[in-house]
Design an enzyme around this catalytic site. Structure first.
Site: not given
Length: 444
Positions: A66, A180, A188-189, A230, A268, A310, A337, A362, A390-392, A413
């Site tokens: 994403s 994800h 997403q999260e 993730e 998120d 987020e 983000d 990031k 981080h990233r996915s 995160k």
């Protein structure tokens, strides 16, 4: 020596807008790039730097699924190899362009190395060399300077950025949706944050307790334990309320008290993914306009212990961001983000316009370590909090763990407390704590 090398000063020395008080030059004797696989099974880049004293340091490039429209550009080959995501062109340019420029001379600072990389690339988003090779080179160079200073990476980062180091509250992504996961969940999260933990070790224990309690709930209810990118569970659910109900249930089942100041929830939504061109947002079977979205978030924050949201609106829906900030910004952390993509100028503009009270950080979004430092400084200047992320598509590189401690942002995160590329960061944080007992833990 090239134009980026200046005389060595033995007192304070400016690096952009941050200061380091002692210069330890680095000589790079050789550079090698290698193709490695990230956590999604796609190629990414590892850069190896051999230093003048024989030390070898590395840096890995993560990759997002994403992604924001304004972030730095990876260089991928296209075609059919590795589904078009191979990195042979970027590796070739490391050998033919980057290595001749960086090797065989003394470098005085990470900012100097990064400025040379930006000049060599010559584009706004590193699209010629590829932000994937540039960020890996920059991370390796940061490790080189820390090695030259004979400091742990986090301590060197604290010195360079003028920060008070701190162990962060981890935000564990334990339920996955959106880009994800393969389920119908639009957000997403869904994360849990042990805000009231007494230490990093305690926070990781709480996170794993809740994760395993959630595993039991998902297994019993859905007869599956499928995971998202993730490491969070991805059950066949479609509404945020279903996910939030399970999170609260899991926190309680693990023996903890859900609350914004105890074990909190963070979201998120990644609203870019469910934003429609007509200005509406589609969540499950509901289509909401901007005003209805604000009301929806308000209702969620009243019903659940949510401390952070987020990307609640699309990256270009500034009116939506302003409306949400006006509605809940006094009691909920609102994190940009895709809105900011770790860009100092965008963060400053967002602070001026009253869009958020926090920025996500990031390194691969902005391309270099020194620009990442600049982004954190920009957030500080505007009164925003920062959350390192981080990233996915991740690797076992733990740079962001040292980054979050060194800059003292107080929150990170890095996915679920499961899967090697995720727990590598959490293990590095507990390792830092084990050897530095005086470091404080928690939100700023």
């Amino acid at each position: 020596m090239n134009d980026y090398v200046s005389n060595v000063h033995h007192h304070s020395h400016r690096q952009g807008d941050y200061v380091t008080h002692t210069i330890h030059p680095v000589t790079i004797e050789a550079i090698r790039g290698s193709r490695i696989l990230d956590s999604r099974g796609f190629p990414t880049i590892r850069v190896h730097l051999e230093l003048g004293d024989g030390t070898i340091v590395t840096g890995d490039a993560p990759a997002g699924a994403s992604t924001g429209a304004h972030e730095a550009h990876e260089l991928r080959d296209g075609g059919t190899t590795y589904s078009g995501r191979d990195v042979s062109q970027a590796l070739h340019l490391l050998e033919t362009d980057v290595a001749p420029m960086l090797t065989g001379q003394s470098w005085l600072s990470i900012a100097q190395v990064d400025a040379a990389l930006a000049h060599l690339d010559g584009t706004l988003g590193y699209s010629r060399l590829g932000a994937n090779s540039v960020v890996a080179t920059s991370i390796a160079a940061a490790r080189a300077f820390a090695s030259a200073a004979d400091l742990p990476l986090w301590r060197w980062i604290a010195d360079v950025t003028g920060s008070s180091p701190r162990l962060p509250v981890p935000h564990f992504n334990v339920l996955n949706g959106g880009a994800h996961a393969a389920n119908a969940l639009d957000f997403q999260e869904f994360m849990i944050a042990p805000v009231a933990a007494s230490s990093m070790t305690d926070a990781v224990r709480i996170g794993t307790d809740v994760y395993h309690a959630l595993a039991s709930i998902v297994r019993d209810r859905y007869k599956t334990l499928g995971l998202g990118d993730e490491g969070g569970f991805a059950p066949p659910i479609s509404t945020p309320e279903e996910a939030l109900d399970m999170l609260v249930e899991a926190i309680q089942a693990a023996g903890y008290e859900p609350g914004t100041d105890t074990v909190a929830v963070a979201l998120d939504p990644a609203a870019n993914e469910f934003f429609h061109g007509d200005g509406t947002y589609k969540i499950a079977d509901r289509t909401l306009d901007r005003t209805e979205m604000v009301s929806y978030y308000q209702d969620l924050t009243k019903s659940y212990p949510i401390r952070s949201i987020e990307d609640g609106f699309s990256e270009d829906d500034h009116d939506g961001w302003k409306a949400l900030f006006g509605a809940v910004g006094d009691r909920v952390q609102l994190v940009g983000d895709d809105l900011y993509v770790t860009d100092p100028a965008r963060i400053r503009a967002g602070g001026k316009d009253g869009l958020t009270n926090a920025a996500l950080i990031k390194p691969n979004q902005i391309g270099t370590v020194s620009r990442t430092f600049d982004a954190i400084l920009a957030a500080r200047e505007t009164g925003m909090a920062s959350m390192v992320s981080h990233r996915s598509g991740e690797t076992i590189d733990t740079f962001i763990a040292d980054l979050v401690v060194g800059t003292g942002t107080g929150q990170i995160k890095s996915g679920a407390p499961a899967r090697g590329e995720r727990v590598a960061k959490y293990n590095r944080l507990t390792e830092i704590e084990d050897t530095n007992k005086a470091l404080p833990y928690g939100l700023i």
